[in-house]
Design a protein around this motif. Structure first.
Motif, PDB file in Angstrom:
ATOM      1  N   ILE A  50      41.391  46.822  28.655  1.00 51.10           N
ATOM      2  CA  ILE A  50      42.187  45.931  27.812  1.00 51.10           C
ATOM      3  C   ILE A  50      43.595  45.799  28.385  1.00 51.10           C
ATOM      4  N   ASP A  51      44.102  44.596  28.388  1.00 55.12           N
ATOM      5  CA  ASP A  51      45.469  44.323  28.824  1.00 55.12           C
ATOM      6  C   ASP A  51      45.970  43.128  28.021  1.00 55.12           C
ATOM      7  N   TYR A  52      47.206  42.738  28.263  1.00 47.91           N
ATOM      8  CA  TYR A  52      47.735  41.544  27.599  1.00 47.91           C
ATOM      9  C   TYR A  52      46.897  40.335  28.018  1.00 47.91           C
ATOM     10  N   ALA A  53      46.632  39.454  27.071  1.00 44.62           N
ATOM     11  CA  ALA A  53      45.800  38.280  27.352  1.00 44.62           C
ATOM     12  C   ALA A  53      46.399  37.439  28.477  1.00 44.62           C
ATOM     13  N   TRP A  54      47.719  37.279  28.482  1.00 38.36           N
ATOM     14  CA  TRP A  54      48.344  36.480  29.531  1.00 38.36           C
ATOM     15  C   TRP A  54      48.113  37.114  30.905  1.00 38.36           C
ATOM     16  N   HIS A  55      48.057  38.441  30.953  1.00 38.74           N
ATOM     17  CA  HIS A  55      47.841  39.132  32.223  1.00 38.74           C
ATOM     18  C   HIS A  55      46.391  38.984  32.687  1.00 38.74           C
ATOM     19  N   VAL A  56      45.446  39.157  31.762  1.00 37.92           N
ATOM     20  CA  VAL A  56      44.032  39.018  32.102  1.00 37.92           C
ATOM     21  C   VAL A  56      43.753  37.599  32.586  1.00 37.92           C
ATOM     22  N   LEU A  57      44.221  36.604  31.848  1.00 40.54           N
ATOM     23  CA  LEU A  57      43.964  35.207  32.209  1.00 40.54           C
ATOM     24  C   LEU A  57      44.625  34.814  33.525  1.00 40.54           C
ATOM     25  N   GLY A  58      45.727  35.455  33.861  1.00 43.17           N
ATOM     26  CA  GLY A  58      46.437  35.131  35.092  1.00 43.17           C
ATOM     27  C   GLY A  58      46.016  35.960  36.292  1.00 43.17           C
ATOM     28  N   SER A  59      45.024  36.815  36.123  1.00 45.66           N
ATOM     29  CA  SER A  59      44.649  37.730  37.206  1.00 45.66           C
ATOM     30  C   SER A  59      43.755  37.067  38.254  1.00 45.66           C
ATOM     31  N   ASP A  60      43.887  37.538  39.475  1.00 42.07           N
ATOM     32  CA  ASP A  60      43.014  37.082  40.554  1.00 42.07           C
ATOM     33  C   ASP A  60      41.567  37.447  40.252  1.00 42.07           C
ATOM     34  N   ARG A  61      41.377  38.601  39.652  1.00 41.23           N
ATOM     35  CA  ARG A  61      40.033  39.081  39.337  1.00 41.23           C
ATOM     36  C   ARG A  61      39.285  38.095  38.432  1.00 41.23           C
ATOM     37  N   LEU A  62      39.940  37.630  37.376  1.00 46.10           N
ATOM     38  CA  LEU A  62      39.294  36.696  36.460  1.00 46.10           C
ATOM     39  C   LEU A  62      39.104  35.332  37.122  1.00 46.10           C
ATOM     40  N   ARG A  63      40.093  34.896  37.887  1.00 46.52           N
ATOM     41  CA  ARG A  63      39.976  33.606  38.580  1.00 46.52           C
ATOM     42  C   ARG A  63      38.764  33.617  39.512  1.00 46.52           C
ATOM     43  N   ARG A  87      42.450  27.504  38.669  1.00 52.64           N
ATOM     44  CA  ARG A  87      43.732  28.231  38.680  1.00 52.64           C
ATOM     45  C   ARG A  87      44.704  27.639  37.655  1.00 52.64           C
ATOM     46  N   GLU A  88      44.830  26.319  37.626  1.00 50.43           N
ATOM     47  CA  GLU A  88      45.769  25.665  36.712  1.00 50.43           C
ATOM     48  C   GLU A  88      45.352  25.841  35.253  1.00 50.43           C
ATOM     49  N   LEU A  89      44.066  25.752  34.978  1.00 50.71           N
ATOM     50  CA  LEU A  89      43.610  25.924  33.603  1.00 50.71           C
ATOM     51  C   LEU A  89      43.840  27.347  33.119  1.00 50.71           C
ATOM     52  N   LEU A  90      43.543  28.336  33.958  1.00 51.30           N
ATOM     53  CA  LEU A  90      43.788  29.725  33.575  1.00 51.30           C
ATOM     54  C   LEU A  90      45.285  29.992  33.390  1.00 51.30           C
ATOM     55  N   GLN A  91      46.108  29.416  34.260  1.00 49.67           N
ATOM     56  CA  GLN A  91      47.557  29.587  34.119  1.00 49.67           C
ATOM     57  C   GLN A  91      48.064  28.947  32.830  1.00 49.67           C
ATOM     58  N   SER A  92      47.556  27.775  32.495  1.00 47.47           N
ATOM     59  CA  SER A  92      47.958  27.106  31.250  1.00 47.47           C
ATOM     60  C   SER A  92      47.531  27.921  30.039  1.00 47.47           C
ATOM     61  N   ALA A  93      46.316  28.453  30.081  1.00 48.51           N
ATOM     62  CA  ALA A  93      45.825  29.278  28.975  1.00 48.51           C
ATOM     63  C   ALA A  93      46.643  30.562  28.858  1.00 48.51           C
ATOM     64  N   ALA A  94      47.010  31.159  29.983  1.00 51.12           N
ATOM     65  CA  ALA A  94      47.817  32.379  29.966  1.00 51.12           C
ATOM     66  C   ALA A  94      49.184  32.112  29.343  1.00 51.12           C
ATOM     67  N   ALA A  95      49.790  30.990  29.719  1.00 51.61           N
ATOM     68  CA  ALA A  95      51.119  30.642  29.197  1.00 51.61           C
ATOM     69  C   ALA A  95      51.078  30.371  27.693  1.00 51.61           C
ATOM     70  N   ALA A  96      49.926  29.967  27.178  1.00 51.51           N
ATOM     71  CA  ALA A  96      49.797  29.640  25.753  1.00 51.51           C
ATOM     72  C   ALA A  96      49.554  30.863  24.875  1.00 51.51           C
ATOM     73  N   GLN A  97      49.350  32.024  25.474  1.00 56.37           N
ATOM     74  CA  GLN A  97      49.027  33.217  24.684  1.00 56.37           C
ATOM     75  C   GLN A  97      50.267  33.844  24.058  1.00 56.37           C
ATOM     76  N   PRO A  98      50.133  34.323  22.822  1.00 53.17           N
ATOM     77  CA  PRO A  98      51.234  35.084  22.217  1.00 53.17           C
ATOM     78  C   PRO A  98      51.483  36.349  23.041  1.00 53.17           C
TER      79      PRO A  98
END
Length: 132
Positions: A50-63, A87-98
């Motif tokens: 478990i980590d911050y959602a913005w970190h998980v969504l922005g990770s190379d591993r998830l991409r 990459r852009e969709l994951l970055q946008s989703a990461a930026a939208a996370q609380p």
């Protein structure tokens, strides 16, 4: 078959559908689950990665996991435009996370996002018209 390009990522409906499908929790919720399971919070965080959602969504591993799932659905390697779209969709989703939202690396994001990307209604026609 739909064409996945960075132009598709600017589709607010797609981003909304993706982020609504994410499974996020607060630290209090994770702690309560750990307590009910009889384990320490540290063990629960480690076990579920478990980590911050913005970190998980922005990770190379998830991409990379999303790209593998997308390539499996497409039946061929992702091209540069498709890679950029992911990459852009994951970055946008990461930026939208609380800032306090947590999520696990052990989730269905690759399957969910790859399905959304190839299953967007009329995406192929709309994108073909944009690039023509």
């Amino acid at each position: 078959m739909p064409v996945v390009t960075p132009a598709l990522v600017r589709n607010d409906e797609l981003l909304s559908r993706f982020t609504q499908g994410l499974v996020t929790r607060t630290l209090a919720h994770v702690a309560e689950e750990a307590r009910l399971d009889g384990e320490s919070l540290k063990n629960a965080v480690d076990r579920y990665e478990i980590d911050y959602a913005w970190h998980v969504l922005g990770s190379d591993r998830l991409r990379e996991a999303v790209l593998c799932a997308l390539e499996a659905r497409l039946g061929h390697p992702a091209d540069a435009g498709q890679q950029a779209a992911v990459r852009e969709l994951l970055q946008s989703a990461a930026a939208a996370q609380p800032s306090d939202a947590l999520m696990s690396f052990d989730n269905d994001v690759p399957a969910h996002l790859s399905q959304l990307l190839v299953g967007v209604p009329d995406a192929a026609g709309a994108l073909a018209r944009e690039t023509a």
